[in-house]
Design an enzyme around this catalytic site. Sequence first.
Site, PDB file in Angstrom:
ATOM      1  N   CYS A 113       0.820  -1.230   0.000  1.00  0.00           N
ATOM      2  CA  CYS A 113       0.000   0.000   0.000  1.00  0.00           C
ATOM      3  C   CYS A 113       0.847   1.270   0.000  1.00  0.00           C
ATOM      4  CB  CYS A 113      -0.946   0.000   1.194  1.00  0.00           C
ATOM      5  SG  CYS A 113      -2.083  -1.391   1.169  1.00  0.00           S
ATOM      6  N   HIS A 249      -3.377   7.403   2.633  1.00  0.00           N
ATOM      7  CA  HIS A 249      -3.748   6.070   2.141  1.00  0.00           C
ATOM      8  C   HIS A 249      -5.149   5.763   2.662  1.00  0.00           C
ATOM      9  CE1 HIS A 249      -3.866   1.948   1.140  1.00  0.00           C
ATOM     10  NE2 HIS A 249      -3.622   1.483   2.351  1.00  0.00           N
ATOM     11  N   ASN A 279     -10.014  -0.019   0.046  1.00  0.00           N
ATOM     12  CA  ASN A 279      -8.549   0.045   0.024  1.00  0.00           C
ATOM     13  C   ASN A 279      -8.046  -0.488  -1.326  1.00  0.00           C
ATOM     14  OD1 ASN A 279      -5.799  -0.285   0.360  1.00  0.00           O
ATOM     15  ND2 ASN A 279      -5.938  -1.193   2.391  1.00  0.00           N
TER      16      ASN A 279
HETATM   17  N1  COA Z   1     -18.526  -8.685   9.294  1.00  0.00           N
HETATM   18  C1  COA Z   1     -19.036  -8.920  10.503  1.00  0.00           C
HETATM   19  N2  COA Z   1     -18.292  -9.304  11.557  1.00  0.00           N
HETATM   20  C2  COA Z   1     -16.969  -9.435  11.357  1.00  0.00           C
HETATM   21  C3  COA Z   1     -16.375  -9.199  10.101  1.00  0.00           C
HETATM   22  C4  COA Z   1     -17.213  -8.814   9.054  1.00  0.00           C
HETATM   23  N3  COA Z   1     -16.745  -8.550   7.812  1.00  0.00           N
HETATM   24  N4  COA Z   1     -15.039  -9.384  10.212  1.00  0.00           N
HETATM   25  C5  COA Z   1     -14.799  -9.745  11.497  1.00  0.00           C
HETATM   26  N5  COA Z   1     -15.963  -9.765  12.183  1.00  0.00           N
HETATM   27  C6  COA Z   1     -16.171 -10.105  13.585  1.00  0.00           C
HETATM   28  C7  COA Z   1     -15.021 -10.891  14.169  1.00  0.00           C
HETATM   29  O1  COA Z   1     -15.192 -12.264  13.893  1.00  0.00           O
HETATM   30  C8  COA Z   1     -15.153 -10.581  15.645  1.00  0.00           C
HETATM   31  O2  COA Z   1     -16.170 -11.357  16.198  1.00  0.00           O
HETATM   32  P1  COA Z   1     -16.013 -11.951  17.698  1.00  0.00           P
HETATM   33  O3  COA Z   1     -15.917 -10.742  18.589  1.00  0.00           O
HETATM   34  O4  COA Z   1     -17.252 -12.749  17.871  1.00  0.00           O
HETATM   35  O5  COA Z   1     -14.748 -12.762  17.678  1.00  0.00           O
HETATM   36  C9  COA Z   1     -15.632  -9.131  15.662  1.00  0.00           C
HETATM   37  O6  COA Z   1     -16.187  -8.889  14.348  1.00  0.00           O
HETATM   38  C10 COA Z   1     -14.534  -8.117  15.923  1.00  0.00           C
HETATM   39  O7  COA Z   1     -13.415  -8.454  15.099  1.00  0.00           O
HETATM   40  P2  COA Z   1     -12.098  -7.609  15.087  1.00  0.00           P
HETATM   41  O8  COA Z   1     -11.170  -8.161  14.046  1.00  0.00           O
HETATM   42  O9  COA Z   1     -11.573  -7.474  16.467  1.00  0.00           O
HETATM   43  O10 COA Z   1     -12.692  -6.195  14.605  1.00  0.00           O
HETATM   44  P3  COA Z   1     -11.999  -4.798  14.497  1.00  0.00           P
HETATM   45  O11 COA Z   1     -12.761  -3.804  15.241  1.00  0.00           O
HETATM   46  O12 COA Z   1     -10.519  -4.874  14.720  1.00  0.00           O
HETATM   47  O13 COA Z   1     -12.212  -4.465  12.940  1.00  0.00           O
HETATM   48  C11 COA Z   1     -10.949  -4.456  10.901  1.00  0.00           C
HETATM   49  C12 COA Z   1     -11.652  -5.309  11.945  1.00  0.00           C
HETATM   50  C13 COA Z   1     -10.300  -5.392   9.887  1.00  0.00           C
HETATM   51  C14 COA Z   1     -11.982  -3.598  10.202  1.00  0.00           C
HETATM   52  C15 COA Z   1      -9.904  -3.543  11.601  1.00  0.00           C
HETATM   53  O14 COA Z   1      -9.121  -4.305  12.472  1.00  0.00           O
HETATM   54  C16 COA Z   1      -9.013  -2.852  10.615  1.00  0.00           C
HETATM   55  O15 COA Z   1      -9.456  -2.059   9.820  1.00  0.00           O
HETATM   56  N6  COA Z   1      -7.709  -3.139  10.681  1.00  0.00           N
HETATM   57  C17 COA Z   1      -6.759  -2.535   9.783  1.00  0.00           C
HETATM   58  C18 COA Z   1      -6.816  -3.284   8.483  1.00  0.00           C
HETATM   59  C19 COA Z   1      -6.163  -2.542   7.393  1.00  0.00           C
HETATM   60  O16 COA Z   1      -6.409  -1.382   7.214  1.00  0.00           O
HETATM   61  N7  COA Z   1      -5.340  -3.245   6.628  1.00  0.00           N
HETATM   62  C20 COA Z   1      -4.677  -2.700   5.516  1.00  0.00           C
HETATM   63  C21 COA Z   1      -3.558  -1.838   5.971  1.00  0.00           C
HETATM   64  S1  COA Z   1      -2.795  -1.196   4.557  1.00  0.00           S
END
Ligand code: COA
Length: 322
Positions: A113, A249, A279
């Site tokens: 990215c 980004h 993204n």
């Molecule tokens: N829809 C619904 N529920 C979802 C899901 C989806 N698409 N993806 C995950 N969940 C659930 C998980 O299973 C978890 O359930 P649980 O509590 O029963 O275990 C819950 O939602 C929370 O998951 P978590 O991964 O802790 O959520 P989060 O608040 O961290 O959000 C992201 C997840 C991926 C949106 C967030 O972590 C994020 O944006 N991270 C950065 C990713 C990124 O930008 N990557 C590229 C960098 S260049």
Amino acid sequence: MTYTKILGTGSYLPKRIVTNDELSERMETTDEWIRARTGIEQRHMAAPNESSVDMAEQAARRAMESAGVTGEELDLIICATSTPEHLFPSNATQLQARLGCRTIPAFDMQAVCSGFVYALSTADKFIKCGGYQRILVLGAELFTNALNWEDRTTAILFGDGAGAVVVGPSEEPGIYGSVLHSDGGYKELLWAPQGPGSSAEDYPNRGRFIEMQGRDVFKVAVRSLSSLVGELLEHCDFDAADIDYLVPHQANLRIISATAEHLNLPMEKVIVTVNKHANTSAASVPLALDHGVRSGQIQRGHNLLLEAFGGGFTWGGCILTY
Ligand code: COA
């Protein structure tokens, strides 16, 4: 003093739009969850006959038109991508042929990215060393091909597209400086394990798809970008109050807001496209830049701070007068 100036911008998004609601028919997720966690409402997806080079070509032609530069006038092409059409030849050499260039140097750059800010910083060095007058810098990605559509934690986050700029030397201020970083110690938090160069024994049961520990990536991204913007301001001897627009980004609206807050910038001074594009990896910053320019928000003379964070990890940015 010679600066590197952005002479024109362009971008391309595939026609097909996939909404969160459409995704919720394919996997266990909801529009509400995706919007609340990421700010994403929809993403564009390449057509079955469309490659990352096809998208890059469209973005390039638009950037060249806005810069008033022909293919014959280009001296170098750098294409940032982690999803090249072929393992080789590079996207950049295909563009050299398609755009009617002379036998100029052309190469791809892979910093996931952060690829576009790495490529723009590289182009800046070519300009400052002299001899290069017109450089085409692109970010082009077909990330939806690299997603495991059974994995809701990654499939909701990414989209396809391409963005481009043409840069050249100028006596008027352009790029003041850039700061680039990497830390390969984090590789398994965000990666596509299998590559054409993997050893035969490595990752036998894993595919070429993206795997991510989202929560951990989020924390490192916020921390790294907050520290990066301070470092950039110091490196370029700039005051945060003099930044007209942050062009970040576009991975997650919460990461973008945290960086803006760190700079004390209100969200009106931030170019946001993550809601519409999701993204698009290396394409995200040039797509946002072109959106800012064509929407009339970014004007000539404005000071911009570009930043990105991605797999590796890699992160970096630059400050420039548009
Ligand atoms: N829809 C619904 N529920 C979802 C899901 C989806 N698409 N993806 C995950 N969940 C659930 C998980 O299973 C978890 O359930 P649980 O509590 O029963 O275990 C819950 O939602 C929370 O998951 P978590 O991964 O802790 O959520 P989060 O608040 O961290 O959000 C992201 C997840 C991926 C949106 C967030 O972590 C994020 O944006 N991270 C950065 C990713 C990124 O930008 N990557 C590229 C960098 S260049």
